[in-house]
Write a protein that holds these residues in place. Structure first.
Motif, PDB file in Angstrom:
ATOM      1  N   ARG A  23       0.823  -1.207   0.000  1.00 35.10           N
ATOM      2  CA  ARG A  23       0.000   0.000   0.000  1.00 35.10           C
ATOM      3  C   ARG A  23       0.857   1.258   0.000  1.00 35.10           C
ATOM      4  NH1 ARG A  23      -5.684  -1.043   3.038  1.00 35.10           N
ATOM      5  NH2 ARG A  23      -6.233  -2.870   1.796  1.00 35.10           N
ATOM      6  N   GLY A  28      -0.950   5.742  -3.054  1.00 38.57           N
ATOM      7  CA  GLY A  28      -2.232   6.329  -3.401  1.00 38.57           C
ATOM      8  C   GLY A  28      -2.907   5.743  -4.617  1.00 38.57           C
ATOM      9  N   PRO A  84      -1.695   9.745  -6.555  1.00 37.69           N
ATOM     10  CA  PRO A  84      -2.588   9.947  -5.419  1.00 37.69           C
ATOM     11  C   PRO A  84      -3.556  11.113  -5.645  1.00 37.69           C
ATOM     12  CG  PRO A  84      -0.387  10.714  -4.894  1.00 37.69           C
ATOM     13  CD  PRO A  84      -0.315  10.062  -6.236  1.00 37.69           C
ATOM     14  N   ARG A  87      -6.708  14.513  -1.847  1.00 37.46           N
ATOM     15  CA  ARG A  87      -7.082  14.328  -0.447  1.00 37.46           C
ATOM     16  C   ARG A  87      -6.029  13.570   0.363  1.00 37.46           C
ATOM     17  NH1 ARG A  87      -8.556   9.027  -0.213  1.00 37.46           N
ATOM     18  NH2 ARG A  87      -9.389   8.133  -2.103  1.00 37.46           N
ATOM     19  N   HIS A  88      -5.077  12.936  -0.320  1.00 37.43           N
ATOM     20  CA  HIS A  88      -4.045  12.183   0.376  1.00 37.43           C
ATOM     21  C   HIS A  88      -3.079  13.135   1.083  1.00 37.43           C
ATOM     22  CE1 HIS A  88      -5.378   8.860  -2.267  1.00 37.43           C
ATOM     23  NE2 HIS A  88      -5.034   8.134  -1.214  1.00 37.43           N
ATOM     24  N   PRO A  89      -2.482  12.675   2.187  1.00 35.47           N
ATOM     25  CA  PRO A  89      -1.540  13.536   2.921  1.00 35.47           C
ATOM     26  C   PRO A  89      -0.266  13.807   2.122  1.00 35.47           C
ATOM     27  CG  PRO A  89      -1.653  11.349   3.914  1.00 35.47           C
ATOM     28  CD  PRO A  89      -2.696  11.395   2.847  1.00 35.47           C
ATOM     29  N   VAL A  92       2.214  10.961   1.143  1.00 36.52           N
ATOM     30  CA  VAL A  92       1.836  10.086   0.035  1.00 36.52           C
ATOM     31  C   VAL A  92       2.233  10.731  -1.287  1.00 36.52           C
ATOM     32  CG1 VAL A  92      -0.096   8.957  -1.148  1.00 36.52           C
ATOM     33  CG2 VAL A  92      -0.017   8.997   1.346  1.00 36.52           C
ATOM     34  N   HIS A  93       2.003  12.025  -1.408  1.00 36.93           N
ATOM     35  CA  HIS A  93       2.418  12.741  -2.617  1.00 36.93           C
ATOM     36  C   HIS A  93       3.940  12.750  -2.748  1.00 36.93           C
ATOM     37  CE1 HIS A  93      -1.500  14.204  -3.961  1.00 36.93           C
ATOM     38  NE2 HIS A  93      -1.795  14.305  -2.678  1.00 36.93           N
TER      39      HIS A  93
END
Length: 166
Positions: A23, A28, A84, A87-89, A92-93
């Motif tokens: 994951r 993402g 991603p 909305r991903h933190p 994650v980006h």
């Protein structure tokens, strides 16, 4: 039960860690893709052990082979995967901005706790190449402001931003 069957059965216990790694590696792209990768990697390693193509000495070696299979499958599958969502933190980006080889190496060492030699074996590179990838990944994330705060400053490790998936 034979030794091979015991190793295959015990390898199922590595599924939560493999899912966590997959994951994070997918950054993402979606949990369904990650779960498919884990399933395929475990099936591949199990089939190779049963066919005697792979003869792991113990569970630790079989686990390394499972991670190596997951990395090989992910590299093919994630070539055209979406990035991603907004909305991903930020972490994650940041992971998604790394090239696949750097992301794989960084996560093996910092999230999964593998040593440099085992991580190099998993990604299929020499130790020196693997260390160079790790250093580039850390430098890139540091430049993006995602550098971990030192524990002496009351901070947590960089991997603490990732959720543990069971």
């Amino acid at each position: 039960m034979g030794r091979r069957a015991d190793i295959i059965a015990d390898l199922g216990g590595a599924t939560p860690a493999l899912r966590r790694y997959a994951r994070a590696l997918c950054a993402g792209a979606g949990p369904a893709i990650a779960d498919d990768l884990v399933q395929s990697a475990l099936q591949s390693v199990g089939a190779r052990i049963r066919a005697r193509e792979l003869r792991p000495a113990d569970l630790a070696e079989a686990r390394i082979e499972a991670y190596a299979a997951l990395v090989a499958l992910a590299q093919k599958k994630l070539a055209n995967a979406p990035g991603p969502a907004s909305r991903h933190p930020p972490v994650v980006h940041g992971l998604a901005s790394l090239c696949f080889d750097e992301r794989a190496m960084l996560l093996l060492v910092s999230l999964e706790g593998f040593g440099y030699d085992a991580s190099a074996r998993i990604v299929g590179a020499s130790r020196e190449t693997a260390l160079a990838r790790l250093m580039r990944a850390r430098a890139t994330l540091g430049a993006e402001g995602l550098r971990p705060v030192a524990s002496s400053e009351g901070g947590r490790r960089a991997a603490s931003h990732l959720r543990v998936v069971k």
